[in-house]
Design a protein around this motif. Sequence first.
Motif, PDB file in Angstrom:
ATOM      1  N   SER A  82       1.677   7.540  -1.521  1.00 36.56           N
ATOM      2  CA  SER A  82       0.459   8.362  -1.500  1.00 36.56           C
ATOM      3  C   SER A  82      -0.564   7.805  -0.516  1.00 36.56           C
ATOM      4  O   SER A  82      -1.321   8.575   0.078  1.00 36.56           O
ATOM      5  CB  SER A  82      -0.134   8.525  -2.900  1.00 36.56           C
ATOM      6  OG  SER A  82      -0.197   7.306  -3.557  1.00 36.56           O
ATOM      7  N   ASN A  83      -0.572   6.495  -0.316  1.00 32.91           N
ATOM      8  CA  ASN A  83      -1.454   5.958   0.720  1.00 32.91           C
ATOM      9  C   ASN A  83      -1.061   6.473   2.092  1.00 32.91           C
ATOM     10  O   ASN A  83      -1.913   6.786   2.923  1.00 32.91           O
ATOM     11  CB  ASN A  83      -1.413   4.429   0.729  1.00 32.91           C
ATOM     12  CG  ASN A  83      -2.207   3.850  -0.424  1.00 32.91           C
ATOM     13  OD1 ASN A  83      -2.969   4.554  -1.071  1.00 32.91           O
ATOM     14  ND2 ASN A  83      -2.002   2.575  -0.694  1.00 32.91           N
ATOM     15  N   LYS A 124      -4.211  10.961  -6.422  1.00 35.12           N
ATOM     16  CA  LYS A 124      -3.121  10.331  -7.173  1.00 35.12           C
ATOM     17  C   LYS A 124      -3.133  10.781  -8.629  1.00 35.12           C
ATOM     18  O   LYS A 124      -2.076  11.045  -9.210  1.00 35.12           O
ATOM     19  CB  LYS A 124      -3.270   8.806  -7.115  1.00 35.12           C
ATOM     20  CG  LYS A 124      -3.000   8.222  -5.744  1.00 35.12           C
ATOM     21  CD  LYS A 124      -3.122   6.719  -5.805  1.00 35.12           C
ATOM     22  CE  LYS A 124      -3.067   6.109  -4.435  1.00 35.12           C
ATOM     23  NZ  LYS A 124      -3.292   4.661  -4.466  1.00 35.12           N
ATOM     24  N   GLU A 147     -12.599   6.328  -1.535  1.00 39.21           N
ATOM     25  CA  GLU A 147     -11.717   5.766  -2.551  1.00 39.21           C
ATOM     26  C   GLU A 147     -11.567   6.736  -3.733  1.00 39.21           C
ATOM     27  O   GLU A 147     -10.485   6.931  -4.271  1.00 39.21           O
ATOM     28  CB  GLU A 147     -12.320   4.429  -3.016  1.00 39.21           C
ATOM     29  CG  GLU A 147     -11.354   3.451  -3.601  1.00 39.21           C
ATOM     30  CD  GLU A 147     -10.085   3.279  -2.774  1.00 39.21           C
ATOM     31  OE1 GLU A 147      -9.018   3.296  -3.394  1.00 39.21           O
ATOM     32  OE2 GLU A 147     -10.142   3.154  -1.526  1.00 39.21           O
ATOM     33  N   LYS A 193      -9.231   9.602  -2.887  1.00 38.56           N
ATOM     34  CA  LYS A 193      -7.838   9.166  -2.839  1.00 38.56           C
ATOM     35  C   LYS A 193      -7.310   8.978  -4.261  1.00 38.56           C
ATOM     36  O   LYS A 193      -6.210   9.435  -4.590  1.00 38.56           O
ATOM     37  CB  LYS A 193      -7.722   7.860  -2.046  1.00 38.56           C
ATOM     38  CG  LYS A 193      -6.313   7.390  -1.898  1.00 38.56           C
ATOM     39  CD  LYS A 193      -6.142   6.528  -0.680  1.00 38.56           C
ATOM     40  CE  LYS A 193      -6.245   5.065  -0.996  1.00 38.56           C
ATOM     41  NZ  LYS A 193      -6.012   4.232   0.196  1.00 38.56           N
ATOM     42  N   MET A 194      -8.108   8.337  -5.096  1.00 39.25           N
ATOM     43  CA  MET A 194      -7.702   8.135  -6.481  1.00 39.25           C
ATOM     44  C   MET A 194      -7.532   9.483  -7.180  1.00 39.25           C
ATOM     45  O   MET A 194      -6.594   9.678  -7.950  1.00 39.25           O
ATOM     46  CB  MET A 194      -8.760   7.272  -7.192  1.00 39.25           C
ATOM     47  CG  MET A 194      -8.334   6.748  -8.527  1.00 39.25           C
ATOM     48  SD  MET A 194      -6.764   5.887  -8.479  1.00 39.25           S
ATOM     49  CE  MET A 194      -7.261   4.281  -7.933  1.00 39.25           C
ATOM     50  N   TRP A 210      -2.196  10.011   2.365  1.00 39.68           N
ATOM     51  CA  TRP A 210      -3.654  10.027   2.535  1.00 39.68           C
ATOM     52  C   TRP A 210      -4.040   9.670   3.956  1.00 39.68           C
ATOM     53  O   TRP A 210      -4.885  10.325   4.570  1.00 39.68           O
ATOM     54  CB  TRP A 210      -4.276   9.042   1.546  1.00 39.68           C
ATOM     55  CG  TRP A 210      -5.760   9.051   1.555  1.00 39.68           C
ATOM     56  CD1 TRP A 210      -6.569   8.112   2.106  1.00 39.68           C
ATOM     57  CD2 TRP A 210      -6.606  10.054   0.988  1.00 39.68           C
ATOM     58  NE1 TRP A 210      -7.879   8.470   1.915  1.00 39.68           N
ATOM     59  CE2 TRP A 210      -7.926   9.649   1.232  1.00 39.68           C
ATOM     60  CE3 TRP A 210      -6.370  11.243   0.299  1.00 39.68           C
ATOM     61  CZ2 TRP A 210      -9.018  10.396   0.819  1.00 39.68           C
ATOM     62  CZ3 TRP A 210      -7.462  11.982  -0.107  1.00 39.68           C
ATOM     63  CH2 TRP A 210      -8.759  11.556   0.150  1.00 39.68           C
ATOM     64  N   GLU A 217       4.871   2.115  -9.598  1.00 40.86           N
ATOM     65  CA  GLU A 217       3.500   2.019  -9.087  1.00 40.86           C
ATOM     66  C   GLU A 217       3.497   1.595  -7.622  1.00 40.86           C
ATOM     67  O   GLU A 217       2.798   2.180  -6.787  1.00 40.86           O
ATOM     68  CB  GLU A 217       2.727   1.009  -9.936  1.00 40.86           C
ATOM     69  CG  GLU A 217       1.320   0.747  -9.467  1.00 40.86           C
ATOM     70  CD  GLU A 217       0.324   1.712 -10.074  1.00 40.86           C
ATOM     71  OE1 GLU A 217       0.544   2.091 -11.240  1.00 40.86           O
ATOM     72  OE2 GLU A 217      -0.633   2.074  -9.394  1.00 40.86           O
ATOM     73  N   LEU A 218       4.303   0.588  -7.308  1.00 37.08           N
ATOM     74  CA  LEU A 218       4.378   0.136  -5.911  1.00 37.08           C
ATOM     75  C   LEU A 218       4.805   1.280  -5.006  1.00 37.08           C
ATOM     76  O   LEU A 218       4.163   1.558  -3.989  1.00 37.08           O
ATOM     77  CB  LEU A 218       5.403  -1.007  -5.786  1.00 37.08           C
ATOM     78  CG  LEU A 218       4.964  -2.400  -6.198  1.00 37.08           C
ATOM     79  CD1 LEU A 218       6.104  -3.363  -5.927  1.00 37.08           C
ATOM     80  CD2 LEU A 218       3.728  -2.813  -5.425  1.00 37.08           C
ATOM     81  N   ASP A 246       2.198   4.261  -4.946  1.00 39.64           N
ATOM     82  CA  ASP A 246       0.994   3.928  -4.194  1.00 39.64           C
ATOM     83  C   ASP A 246       1.252   3.924  -2.693  1.00 39.64           C
ATOM     84  O   ASP A 246       0.450   4.456  -1.923  1.00 39.64           O
ATOM     85  CB  ASP A 246       0.468   2.557  -4.620  1.00 39.64           C
ATOM     86  CG  ASP A 246      -0.539   2.693  -5.745  1.00 39.64           C
ATOM     87  OD1 ASP A 246      -0.830   3.838  -6.120  1.00 39.64           O
ATOM     88  OD2 ASP A 246      -1.019   1.663  -6.248  1.00 39.64           O
ATOM     89  N   SER A 247       2.371   3.337  -2.299  1.00 42.50           N
ATOM     90  CA  SER A 247       2.559   3.242  -0.851  1.00 42.50           C
ATOM     91  C   SER A 247       2.825   4.622  -0.271  1.00 42.50           C
ATOM     92  O   SER A 247       2.351   4.939   0.811  1.00 42.50           O
ATOM     93  CB  SER A 247       3.657   2.247  -0.508  1.00 42.50           C
ATOM     94  OG  SER A 247       4.893   2.765  -0.892  1.00 42.50           O
TER      95      SER A 247
END
Lengths: 318, 66
Positions: B38-39, A282, A275, A278-279, B42, B31-32, B35-36
Motif C-alpha cells: 500500500s505504500n 489502508k 499520514e 494514507k492510513m 500511495w 502486515e509487512l 504495508d509495503s
Amino acid sequence: MLARTCLRSARSVAPVRNVASKTASRSASTSSSSEGAASSFTMTVAGSAATAVAVGSIAWYFHLFGQEAYAMTPAEEGLHPTSYPWEHLKWNKTFDHQALRRGFQVYREVCASCHSLNRVAWHALVGATHTVDEAKTMAEEHEYDTEPNDEGEIEKRAGKLSDPLPSPYKNDEAARAANSGALPPDLSLIVKARHGGCDYLFDLLTGYPEEPPAGAAVPAGLNFNPYFPGTGIAMARQLYDGLVEYEDGTPATASQMAKDVVEFLNWSAEPEMDERKKMGMKVVVVSTVLFALSVWVKRYKWSPIKTRKIVYNPPVKH
Amino acid sequence: MAGLASTIYNSLIRKNTVFLTTIFASAFVFELGFDSISNRVWDSFNQGRQWKDIRHKYVQAEEDEE
C-alpha cells in the motif's frame, strides 16, 4: 396507574365503537344512535384539541427557533468563495511539498511581518519543506528569550529547532497598535478557523478589486474586499505579481503565491494530513476485505440452518 | 490437494499453541506485505509530491560538506 388509566379509557371508548360500527343494538340499550353520535364528538373533542395544540406548538416552536436566522445583509455575510479544484484536498493526494516550500517562503517574506504562526516549530519544517540544516540556520537567525539566569535576568539566545516560529509583535496589544486597532490573527489554524477554508483564503488574498465598487462605503483605514464578511478589512492587499522570487523558478504571480501560501497554511493547520489519508486508505482496504469475509463466513455458518427442512408428520389415527 | 490441506492442518492448526503462533506469525508477515504494497500504491498516487521526492534538491550541499 398507567394501566388503570388505559383500562378506563378502553372502557369508555368501547360503547362509542359499538355505535360507530352500527352493530345491532338492542332497543333496551341506553344510548340511541343520535345520542351516540353526539357523545362520539364530545368524546374526541379533548383528544383532537390536545393534538391540535401539540402540533401547533411544535410548529410555532420551529417557526421561532428551528430555522436558520439570516440577520445579516449579503454584504455583512461576505461573498461566498469560489470552490477551486485543490489537488491536495483529494482523498488520495498528499500536499505538494514543493508548493509548501514556496508557500513558506511567501509566508516568511510577506505575511510574517504581521502574522504569527506560533503553533509551528522550526523542527516541524524538517522533512516537510526543509532539511535539518536549513531549518537550523533559519532558527538561528532569530533571537529568543532564555530562562531567567541566577540573577533573574532574561537573556537572549539564538533560536533552536524546538522553538516556535517567531511572532512579529511582542503581544496582541502591540500588534493592534501597529495595525490601527486590528489584530492580525495567528495563521497556524486559520484554514480550519474560517468557513470556506482554502477557497476563502485564496479568494480573500486575490479578491481585492482595484477600486471599491461605486456606492460601497469603506470606512477610513479599511480596505474593500467582497469576500471578507462586512467587506471592510484592515489588511490591505498583500500579493502583487513578482513580489517574491521563487528559488525553484516558478513564476511568482499573485495567484501562484496565494495558492502556495494557502496550501502551506493548510499544512500548518493539518500537518498530519498526508499520514492520515494514507492510513485511511489502508483502513478502508482492510475493513472492506474483512467485511466481505464476514459475509461469506456468515453464509457458510448459516447454510445448514437455511437449508434444513422441517417436516410435520401428523400422528396416525387409530 | 487433500494431502496438502491435511498437512497444513496437522502442522499449523491442530495444536492450539502452534495455531496461536501461526496466527501471530502470519499477522506479522501480512502486515509487512500489506504495508509495503500500500505504500507503493500511495507513492504512485503521489509521484513527485512528497518530501522524499524533492529532498535530493536540497540535501546536496550538506553532502558536499561531509
